[in-house]
Design a protein around this motif. Structure first.
Motif, PDB file in Angstrom:
ATOM      1  N   PRO A 156      -2.461  -7.393  -2.996  1.00  0.00           N
ATOM      2  CA  PRO A 156      -3.617  -7.926  -3.732  1.00  0.00           C
ATOM      3  C   PRO A 156      -4.926  -7.290  -3.258  1.00  0.00           C
ATOM      4  CG  PRO A 156      -2.952  -9.482  -2.051  1.00  0.00           C
ATOM      5  CD  PRO A 156      -1.991  -8.318  -1.959  1.00  0.00           C
ATOM      6  N   TRP A 157      -5.019  -6.001  -3.335  1.00  0.00           N
ATOM      7  CA  TRP A 157      -6.188  -5.262  -2.858  1.00  0.00           C
ATOM      8  C   TRP A 157      -7.015  -4.763  -4.034  1.00  0.00           C
ATOM      9  CZ3 TRP A 157      -3.212  -1.419   0.861  1.00  0.00           C
ATOM     10  CH2 TRP A 157      -2.690  -2.143   1.942  1.00  0.00           C
ATOM     11  N   PRO A 158      -8.284  -4.476  -3.785  1.00  0.00           N
ATOM     12  CA  PRO A 158      -9.084  -3.844  -4.842  1.00  0.00           C
ATOM     13  C   PRO A 158      -8.690  -2.388  -5.037  1.00  0.00           C
ATOM     14  CG  PRO A 158     -10.364  -4.017  -2.823  1.00  0.00           C
ATOM     15  CD  PRO A 158      -9.081  -4.750  -2.571  1.00  0.00           C
ATOM     16  N   ARG A 159      -9.200  -1.805  -6.081  1.00  0.00           N
ATOM     17  CA  ARG A 159      -8.886  -0.396  -6.390  1.00  0.00           C
ATOM     18  C   ARG A 159      -9.326   0.495  -5.217  1.00  0.00           C
ATOM     19  NH1 ARG A 159      -8.993   1.522 -12.152  1.00  0.00           N
ATOM     20  NH2 ARG A 159      -8.314   3.686 -12.009  1.00  0.00           N
ATOM     21  N   PRO A 160      -8.464   1.431  -4.809  1.00  0.00           N
ATOM     22  CA  PRO A 160      -8.833   2.287  -3.674  1.00  0.00           C
ATOM     23  C   PRO A 160      -9.970   3.246  -4.020  1.00  0.00           C
ATOM     24  CG  PRO A 160      -6.775   3.015  -4.667  1.00  0.00           C
ATOM     25  CD  PRO A 160      -7.126   1.723  -5.325  1.00  0.00           C
ATOM     26  N   ASP A 201     -10.588  -6.625  -9.477  1.00  0.00           N
ATOM     27  CA  ASP A 201     -11.002  -5.886  -8.294  1.00  0.00           C
ATOM     28  C   ASP A 201     -11.352  -6.764  -7.101  1.00  0.00           C
ATOM     29  OD1 ASP A 201     -10.614  -3.291  -8.806  1.00  0.00           O
ATOM     30  OD2 ASP A 201     -12.733  -2.719  -8.618  1.00  0.00           O
ATOM     31  N   PHE A 235      -4.478  -0.828 -12.422  1.00  0.00           N
ATOM     32  CA  PHE A 235      -5.831  -1.337 -12.600  1.00  0.00           C
ATOM     33  C   PHE A 235      -6.380  -1.140 -14.021  1.00  0.00           C
ATOM     34  CE2 PHE A 235      -5.379  -0.762  -8.055  1.00  0.00           C
ATOM     35  CZ  PHE A 235      -5.916  -1.934  -7.557  1.00  0.00           C
TER      36      PHE A 235
END
Lengths: 136, 464
Positions: B457-461, A131, A123
């Motif tokens: 393809p997920w957002p930041r945990p 995001d 990220f």
């Protein structure tokens, strides 16, 4: 921070690692097989000298089923007298519990550190991912 | 492009075929497990008596219901080959993923060895019954594993279609045995009132029986390995997995009922093929043939599914560089992880040759148990890091976090059950995973691309 560039492993190194894990698997698989103390059991000290169904405490119906399975009193006695010993050694129990808990503690702690590197690179690094991409 | 040139470097361009449906998932899960009704579960009778085994069947049934619920949610969301291994990679981290990959490979490879042993023992028993005493079972062990490896090499669709047919036959064989035992007339064939005894070791025996009670269901979580090859992961995985666990609950209950009504518990506790023995006692030759074929099919289906799952876990680790990249290759024509399939054959064969069935089973059970412990931790982290609504889930299991907590509690009890009678095996196997973990940290992790370990393809945990 730039992305981590992993080493490229040579063919010889790949072969060595494959053999290493193979040897480790074999060693670990065979050790418990040769720990004879582990498997069972306590032979009853008072062995039945003359094998009879009555001496083995077998009822008439049980006797009939044993015979249908091809057993006589002598061969059935070997099975009937073979029993587990559930005496608990508190020290061994404590060691075993510590090993299992310690193993998970170690794995989770190191994994968490490695995971932070993965997330940082994913990220924040060169291959950063937006995001909102997967939001419903 | 030749098979030889297909390395992990260009594996991105070659993916597996998406050809499987919920019936294949059911066949994979139940196919791996159903052999447990034909052999293995009965060792729980030796540890805790007939009633101890029944309680184990129910308690472990609860454990696996939690496994199925958790698995259905996470797998339908992380739909990739490697199953729980890939989940661990995305949710907990590389070292945990490496360990989970090893759990899968070990659990399935040991189970495959036990299955092949059963085939060999059955052939020897049939030869003896027909006047050919002393038939060597080892060629049958090798032939079974080699044939199934070839089937797996050639393609997943045919592999699991074959599994569906033979698993269905094996399940129907259990039903046939139940019907053949005349259950409506207790005392005529089934003699529960004469054969069932009190708990021979008391309640400590019941706890100890939980270890082999896992054999009723061990491997149902293998449905996850098909995630990358099903047409719709969100539909096929939950349907196939939960349908599978229901099938197994029925089969386990029938198996216990018939076996304990026919055999003294001491015999049952050490029998290699208890359901075949049950058919022999009933004395119906047709039923005997059906149970012989059923046992054979169940063992073959299980070994078949195990090769499928172990190879995919091994392949996934190679693809991610956790193991040498050479294993991370997909066959350009058959689209199967062919190198992983071939590599695991000698391991399974050599272990089968030891002939020590209960030790083989213990290794498999412990590896599975470590995996279930991971799953409970994984589920709690998964919901915390990506709460409901943040990412798209194929299925959401109810009552969270109760299933995860129940699973963790039951796993702890089964560790204790394994300690009772198999304490040295438990420590030895833990030593293997500890040494392997240290080896991964000090040696293998340097070859791992950090950012590539997160591909969803997920957002930041949350929290990271």
């Amino acid at each position: 921070m730039s992305n981590y560039i992993p080493k490229i492993q040579a063919k010889r190194g790949q072969l060595f690692d494959s053999l290493f894990i193979l040897v480790l698997v074999y060693v670990s698989l065979y050790i418990p097989l040769f720990l004879e103390s582990d498997v069972k059991s306590v032979e009853e000290t008072a062995q039945v000298q003359s094998y009879t169904w009555e001496a083995l405490g077998v009822s008439a119906v049980e006797q009939e089923q044993w015979q249908k399975l091809g057993h006589d009193p002598a061969s059935a006695a070997d099975i009937i007298n073979n029993k587990f010993d559930y005496t608990i050694d508190p020290l061994m129990l404590a060691i075993t519990a510590l090993v299992i808990i310690g193993y998970f503690f170690f794995v989770l702690r190191v994994s968490n550190k490695q995971y932070r590197e993965v997330i940082h690179e994913k990220f924040n690094g060169a291959n950063k991912q937006p995001d909102a991409e997967a939001r419903q | 492009m030749t098979a030889e040139s297909t390395s992990a470097e260009n594996v991105q361009r070659i993916s597996m075929f998406k050809v499987l449906n919920p019936f294949h998932v059911w066949a994979l899960g139940v196919g791996i497990v159903l052999v447990g009704e034909f052999m293995g579960w009965n060792f729980s009778v030796a540890k805790g008596g007939a009633y101890g085994a029944l309680i184990a069947c129910w308690v472990i049934g609860l454990l696996y219901s939690c496994v199925a619920m958790i698995d259905s949610e996470v797998t339908s969301t992380v739909a990739a080959a490697g199953g729980q291994y890939t989940q661990a990679k995305h949710i907990i981290g590389p070292l945990m993923a490496f360990n989970v990959g090893l759990y899968l490979v070990m659990a399935y490879t040991m189970l495959e060895a036990a299955d092949a042993l059963i085939v060999g023992d059955l052939m020897t028993a049939v030869a003896a019954a027909t006047g050919y005493e002393g038939l060597n079972p080892q060629p049958f062990v090798v032939l079974t594993i080699a044939f199934l490896a070839w089937l797996n090499y050639r393609g997943v669709f045919m592999t699991l279609t074959v599994n569906f047919v033979i698993t269905l036959f094996a399940f129907l064989a259990i039903i046939a045995l139940f019907v053949g035992s005349d259950p409506l007339n207790p005392g005529s064939v089934l003699k529960h009132s004469d054969l069932l005894t009190d708990l021979p070791y008391g309640w400590i025996g019941v706890v100890a029986a939980l270890q082999f009670g896992m054999w009723y269901y061990l491997g149902i979580e293998g449905t996850c390995q098909a995630a990358e090859e099903v047409r719709s992961a969100g539909r096929a995985i939950p349907l196939g997995t939960i349908g599978g666990i229901l099938t197994l609950l029925v089969a386990a209950t029938l198996t216990w009922y018939v076996s304990t009504g026919l055999m003294p518990w001491q015999y049952l506790g050490q029998a290699t093929t208890p359901l075949y023995d049950a058919a022999s006692i009933i004395g119906n030759p047709s039923l005997q043939v059906v149970l012989f074929i059923g046992t054979m099919f169940a063992a073959i289906a299980s070994a078949n599914g195990c090769i499928n799952d172990a190879a995919r876990a091994w392949f996934s680790m190679g693809r991610d560089r956790y193991m040498p990249t050479w294993f991370g290759a997909i066959h350009p024509h058959y689209r199967t992880p062919f190198r992983a399939i071939i590599f695991l054959i000698p391991i399974a064969v050599s272990f089968a040759f030891t002939g020590l069935l209960d030790q083989v089973i213990t290794f498999s059970i412990l590896s599975g148990l470590l995996g279930y412990t991971f799953m409970s931790i994984n589920m709690m982290k998964f919901r915390k890091m990506w709460p409901l609504g943040v990412i798209k889930r194929g299925y959401i299991h109810p009552f969270h976090p109760i299933p995860a907590l129940v699973l963790l509690g039951l796993c702890s009890v089964v560790y204790f059950a394994t300690f009772l009678g198999y304490g040295a095996s438990l420590l030895s196997i833990m030593a293997f995973y500890i040494v392997a973990s240290v080896w991964f940290v000090l040696r293998r992790y340097q070859f791992v691309k950090r950012g590539d370990q997160f591909t969803m393809p997920w957002p930041r945990p949350k929290g990271y």
